[in-house]
Motif scaffolding. Structure first.
Motif, PDB file in Angstrom:
ATOM      1  N   TYR A   1      47.552  37.755  36.115  1.00 38.05           N
ATOM      2  CA  TYR A   1      47.036  38.581  37.211  1.00 38.05           C
ATOM      3  C   TYR A   1      46.194  39.714  36.645  1.00 38.05           C
ATOM      4  O   TYR A   1      46.525  40.273  35.610  1.00 38.05           O
ATOM      5  CB  TYR A   1      48.196  39.167  38.020  1.00 38.05           C
ATOM      6  CG  TYR A   1      49.096  38.115  38.603  1.00 38.05           C
ATOM      7  CD1 TYR A   1      48.884  37.627  39.889  1.00 38.05           C
ATOM      8  CD2 TYR A   1      50.143  37.584  37.855  1.00 38.05           C
ATOM      9  CE1 TYR A   1      49.703  36.650  40.417  1.00 38.05           C
ATOM     10  CE2 TYR A   1      50.966  36.604  38.377  1.00 38.05           C
ATOM     11  CZ  TYR A   1      50.740  36.142  39.658  1.00 38.05           C
ATOM     12  OH  TYR A   1      51.544  35.179  40.174  1.00 38.05           O
TER      13      TYR A   1
ATOM     14  N   MET B   1      41.970  54.101  32.760  1.00 37.12           N
ATOM     15  CA  MET B   1      41.211  53.912  31.513  1.00 37.12           C
ATOM     16  C   MET B   1      40.370  55.166  31.233  1.00 37.12           C
ATOM     17  O   MET B   1      39.421  55.460  31.947  1.00 37.12           O
ATOM     18  CB  MET B   1      40.291  52.709  31.719  1.00 37.12           C
ATOM     19  CG  MET B   1      39.311  52.465  30.629  1.00 37.12           C
ATOM     20  SD  MET B   1      38.251  51.095  31.130  1.00 37.12           S
ATOM     21  CE  MET B   1      37.113  51.084  29.767  1.00 37.12           C
TER      22      MET B   1
ATOM     23  N   LEU C   1      40.365  49.199  25.419  1.00 35.08           N
ATOM     24  CA  LEU C   1      39.737  49.962  26.504  1.00 35.08           C
ATOM     25  C   LEU C   1      39.783  51.454  26.194  1.00 35.08           C
ATOM     26  O   LEU C   1      39.453  52.274  27.032  1.00 35.08           O
ATOM     27  CB  LEU C   1      40.444  49.661  27.834  1.00 35.08           C
ATOM     28  CG  LEU C   1      40.403  48.195  28.289  1.00 35.08           C
ATOM     29  CD1 LEU C   1      41.146  48.025  29.611  1.00 35.08           C
ATOM     30  CD2 LEU C   1      38.964  47.694  28.429  1.00 35.08           C
TER      31      LEU C   1
ATOM     32  N   MET D   1      41.933  34.975  35.692  1.00 35.34           N
ATOM     33  CA  MET D   1      43.071  35.711  36.247  1.00 35.34           C
ATOM     34  C   MET D   1      43.029  35.759  37.777  1.00 35.34           C
ATOM     35  O   MET D   1      41.956  35.795  38.377  1.00 35.34           O
ATOM     36  CB  MET D   1      43.074  37.145  35.700  1.00 35.34           C
ATOM     37  CG  MET D   1      43.432  37.241  34.241  1.00 35.34           C
ATOM     38  SD  MET D   1      43.472  38.942  33.669  1.00 35.34           S
ATOM     39  CE  MET D   1      41.748  39.286  33.433  1.00 35.34           C
TER      40      MET D   1
ATOM     41  N   VAL E   1      37.222  41.786  30.223  1.00 35.36           N
ATOM     42  CA  VAL E   1      36.235  42.854  30.062  1.00 35.36           C
ATOM     43  C   VAL E   1      35.255  42.462  28.956  1.00 35.36           C
ATOM     44  O   VAL E   1      35.662  42.119  27.853  1.00 35.36           O
ATOM     45  CB  VAL E   1      36.938  44.180  29.671  1.00 35.36           C
ATOM     46  CG1 VAL E   1      35.925  45.304  29.484  1.00 35.36           C
ATOM     47  CG2 VAL E   1      37.977  44.572  30.725  1.00 35.36           C
TER      48      VAL E   1
ATOM     49  N   GLY F   1      44.812  43.504  36.779  1.00 36.48           N
ATOM     50  CA  GLY F   1      44.996  44.838  37.351  1.00 36.48           C
ATOM     51  C   GLY F   1      46.414  45.175  37.758  1.00 36.48           C
ATOM     52  O   GLY F   1      46.628  46.078  38.569  1.00 36.48           O
TER      53      GLY F   1
ATOM     54  N   CYS G   1      47.419  48.835  36.854  1.00 34.43           N
ATOM     55  CA  CYS G   1      46.686  49.800  37.690  1.00 34.43           C
ATOM     56  C   CYS G   1      47.324  49.865  39.080  1.00 34.43           C
ATOM     57  O   CYS G   1      47.568  50.959  39.604  1.00 34.43           O
ATOM     58  CB  CYS G   1      45.218  49.379  37.874  1.00 34.43           C
ATOM     59  SG  CYS G   1      44.317  49.156  36.346  1.00 34.43           S
TER      60      CYS G   1
ATOM     61  N   ALA H   1      40.839  45.848  39.065  1.00 31.58           N
ATOM     62  CA  ALA H   1      41.526  46.873  38.262  1.00 31.58           C
ATOM     63  C   ALA H   1      40.803  48.204  38.471  1.00 31.58           C
ATOM     64  O   ALA H   1      39.892  48.316  39.298  1.00 31.58           O
ATOM     65  CB  ALA H   1      41.511  46.479  36.784  1.00 31.58           C
ATOM     66  N   GLY H   2      41.226  49.210  37.703  1.00 32.83           N
ATOM     67  CA  GLY H   2      40.517  50.491  37.693  1.00 32.83           C
ATOM     68  C   GLY H   2      40.398  51.149  39.052  1.00 32.83           C
ATOM     69  O   GLY H   2      41.264  51.010  39.921  1.00 32.83           O
TER      70      GLY H   2
ATOM     71  N   SER I   1      43.074  45.685  27.461  1.00 30.72           N
ATOM     72  CA  SER I   1      43.124  44.824  28.647  1.00 30.72           C
ATOM     73  C   SER I   1      44.119  43.699  28.363  1.00 30.72           C
ATOM     74  O   SER I   1      44.495  43.485  27.202  1.00 30.72           O
ATOM     75  CB  SER I   1      41.746  44.229  28.922  1.00 30.72           C
ATOM     76  OG  SER I   1      41.481  43.209  27.985  1.00 30.72           O
ATOM     77  N   SER I   2      44.497  42.966  29.402  1.00 29.84           N
ATOM     78  CA  SER I   2      45.474  41.890  29.160  1.00 29.84           C
ATOM     79  C   SER I   2      44.861  40.753  28.340  1.00 29.84           C
ATOM     80  O   SER I   2      45.579  39.934  27.783  1.00 29.84           O
ATOM     81  CB  SER I   2      46.111  41.394  30.452  1.00 29.84           C
ATOM     82  OG  SER I   2      45.137  41.190  31.411  1.00 29.84           O
ATOM     83  N   THR I   3      43.529  40.721  28.243  1.00 33.97           N
ATOM     84  CA  THR I   3      42.917  39.713  27.362  1.00 33.97           C
ATOM     85  C   THR I   3      42.760  40.254  25.925  1.00 33.97           C
ATOM     86  O   THR I   3      42.160  39.599  25.082  1.00 33.97           O
ATOM     87  CB  THR I   3      41.537  39.270  27.908  1.00 33.97           C
ATOM     88  OG1 THR I   3      40.749  40.441  28.126  1.00 33.97           O
ATOM     89  CG2 THR I   3      41.655  38.488  29.191  1.00 33.97           C
TER      90      THR I   3
ATOM     91  N   VAL J   1      46.252  53.507  29.698  1.00 27.46           N
ATOM     92  CA  VAL J   1      45.553  52.239  29.415  1.00 27.46           C
ATOM     93  C   VAL J   1      45.009  52.227  27.977  1.00 27.46           C
ATOM     94  O   VAL J   1      44.306  53.147  27.570  1.00 27.46           O
ATOM     95  CB  VAL J   1      44.374  52.073  30.406  1.00 27.46           C
ATOM     96  CG1 VAL J   1      43.540  50.854  30.061  1.00 27.46           C
ATOM     97  CG2 VAL J   1      44.888  52.014  31.832  1.00 27.46           C
TER      98      VAL J   1
ATOM     99  N   GLY K   1      38.339  53.712  35.182  1.00 26.14           N
ATOM    100  CA  GLY K   1      37.156  52.903  34.908  1.00 26.14           C
ATOM    101  C   GLY K   1      36.700  52.123  36.138  1.00 26.14           C
ATOM    102  O   GLY K   1      37.494  51.842  37.037  1.00 26.14           O
ATOM    103  N   PHE K   2      35.406  51.803  36.152  1.00 22.27           N
ATOM    104  CA  PHE K   2      34.803  51.060  37.263  1.00 22.27           C
ATOM    105  C   PHE K   2      34.861  49.563  36.939  1.00 22.27           C
ATOM    106  O   PHE K   2      34.377  49.135  35.894  1.00 22.27           O
ATOM    107  CB  PHE K   2      33.347  51.513  37.420  1.00 22.27           C
ATOM    108  CG  PHE K   2      32.642  50.868  38.580  1.00 22.27           C
ATOM    109  CD1 PHE K   2      32.585  51.507  39.815  1.00 22.27           C
ATOM    110  CD2 PHE K   2      32.040  49.629  38.441  1.00 22.27           C
ATOM    111  CE1 PHE K   2      31.929  50.908  40.892  1.00 22.27           C
ATOM    112  CE2 PHE K   2      31.400  49.027  39.515  1.00 22.27           C
ATOM    113  CZ  PHE K   2      31.337  49.674  40.742  1.00 22.27           C
ATOM    114  N   ASP K   3      35.445  48.782  37.831  1.00 21.44           N
ATOM    115  CA  ASP K   3      35.608  47.333  37.605  1.00 21.44           C
ATOM    116  C   ASP K   3      34.835  46.541  38.657  1.00 21.44           C
ATOM    117  O   ASP K   3      35.264  46.452  39.807  1.00 21.44           O
ATOM    118  CB  ASP K   3      37.093  46.981  37.674  1.00 21.44           C
ATOM    119  CG  ASP K   3      37.336  45.488  37.617  1.00 21.44           C
ATOM    120  OD1 ASP K   3      36.361  44.715  37.426  1.00 21.44           O
ATOM    121  OD2 ASP K   3      38.496  45.071  37.786  1.00 21.44           O
TER     122      ASP K   3
HETATM  123  N1  PLP Z   1      39.274  47.333  33.668  1.00 17.17           N
HETATM  124  C1  PLP Z   1      39.698  48.559  33.969  1.00 17.17           C
HETATM  125  C2  PLP Z   1      38.713  49.508  34.518  1.00 17.17           C
HETATM  126  C3  PLP Z   1      41.048  48.890  33.761  1.00 17.17           C
HETATM  127  O1  PLP Z   1      41.480  50.114  34.048  1.00 17.17           O
HETATM  128  C4  PLP Z   1      41.940  47.916  33.250  1.00 17.17           C
HETATM  129  C5  PLP Z   1      43.348  48.203  33.021  1.00 17.17           C
HETATM  130  O2  PLP Z   1      43.854  49.248  33.236  1.00 17.17           O
HETATM  131  C6  PLP Z   1      41.450  46.669  32.957  1.00 17.17           C
HETATM  132  C7  PLP Z   1      40.127  46.423  33.179  1.00 17.17           C
HETATM  133  C8  PLP Z   1      42.308  45.604  32.401  1.00 17.17           C
HETATM  134  O3  PLP Z   1      42.921  44.900  33.401  1.00 17.17           O
HETATM  135  P1  PLP Z   1      43.862  43.714  32.977  1.00 17.17           P
HETATM  136  O4  PLP Z   1      45.062  44.345  32.373  1.00 17.17           O
HETATM  137  O5  PLP Z   1      44.143  42.996  34.205  1.00 17.17           O
HETATM  138  O6  PLP Z   1      43.112  42.928  31.959  1.00 17.17           O
END
Ligand code: PLP
Length: 253
Positions: free
Chosen positions: A202, A78, A114, A248, A47, A204, A207, A16-17, A108-110, A105, A9-11
């Motif tokens: 933290y 993702m 995904l 984060m 996200v 990402g 990833c 991340a991603g 997300s950690s929140t 994936v 995925g594009f972040d």
């Molecule tokens: N965005 C993308 C594109 C991801 O691939 C991921 C996790 O793999 C996340 C967000 C989530 O990151 P985090 O676990 O830090 O919330």
């Protein structure tokens, strides 16, 4: 020069991603290739929106790239949709992709989903039998294996189950354990990589870890050695992390 592909995925926050994976590849001196499976709208707080890329366009990106360049390793992040998992299984077989790493994936950690509901089942059936290594955290390992995970013994059971599903090697990361962050590696035998937990939140982490494993496989390391070195890489990444947004912390890779 070795190269590695990420399908992820594009972040926009760069933590991340695809963005994280490319930075990790670069810091290992590995040339980064990338195919986008979803766009996200996110910041250091999490996200907010996800827009999947169609299966047809994921396939097009892959075939155009792989008809020309053969990566030394490939990682998935993702994937968002079950149909994308199917395309990737087809592509891995069609191009005989080597050193294939799955970061499965799901959330997300929140706590934001995904992946669609069918994605873990599709990963289990279609991708695990093709992979060199899968790098789930405790939650992902639990969803993929169907085993509730609270401690290291549960992590071992889940690793064995994922191996039975066809993953040649399994690394269950232990960053969510209570005291020490013990990663459980299964490559036919169990190995334990111990590390201190880094306080704070933290972005990402999963990833970056699996991208480090991928870059090291591209450079010719075996899975256990790659896991050990990637753990050391993450220790430095935690130490060099910084806060620029409101929530984060981000890695300065
Ligand atoms: N965005 C993308 C594109 C991801 O691939 C991921 C996790 O793999 C996340 C967000 C989530 O990151 P985090 O676990 O830090 O919330």
């Amino acid at each position: 020069m070795k190269s590695a592909l990420t399908i992820a995925g594009f972040d926009p926050s760069g933590g991340a991603g695809i963005q994280a994976d490319l930075k990790v590849y670069h810091s290992y001196g590995v040339y980064g290739l990338s195919v986008v499976s979803a766009l996200t709208a996110q910041n250091s707080g999490g996200v907010k929106r996800v827009m999947p890329v169609t299966r047809q366009f994921v396939k097009k990106q892959l075939t155009v790239l792989l008809d020309d360049i053969k990566p030394d390793a490939t990682k998935t992040g993702m994937l968002c949709r079950e149909s994308t998992v199917e395309v990737i299984a087809y592509i891995v077989k069609k191009y005989s992709l080597r050193n294939f790493v799955i970061d499965p994936v799901i959330l997300s950690s929140t706590g934001r989903p995904l992946a669609e509901k069918g994605v873990p089942g599709a990963i289990r059936k279609k991708l695990l039998p093709l992979c060199t290594v899968v790098t789930p955290n405790m939650y992902e390992a639990s969803v993929l294996s169907g085993i509730p995970i609270k401690n290291q013994i549960d992590m071992e059971k889940a690793a064995l189950t994922l191996h039975e599903y066809g993953a040649k090697n399994v690394i269950v990361t232990g960053g969510h354990l209570d005291k020490m962050a013990v990663d459980v590696v299964y490559d036919g035998e169990f190995h334990y990589l111990r590390g201190r937990k880094s306080a704070g939140e933290y972005h990402g982490t999963g990833c970056a870890f699996s991208a480090a494993v991928t870059a090291l496989l591209a450079r010719g390391y075996g899975v256990l050695e790659a896991a050990k070195l990637a753990k050391g890489f993450m220790k430095k990444a935690f130490a060099k992390s910084f806060s620029t947004g409101q929530k984060m912390k981000l890695f300065n890779l």
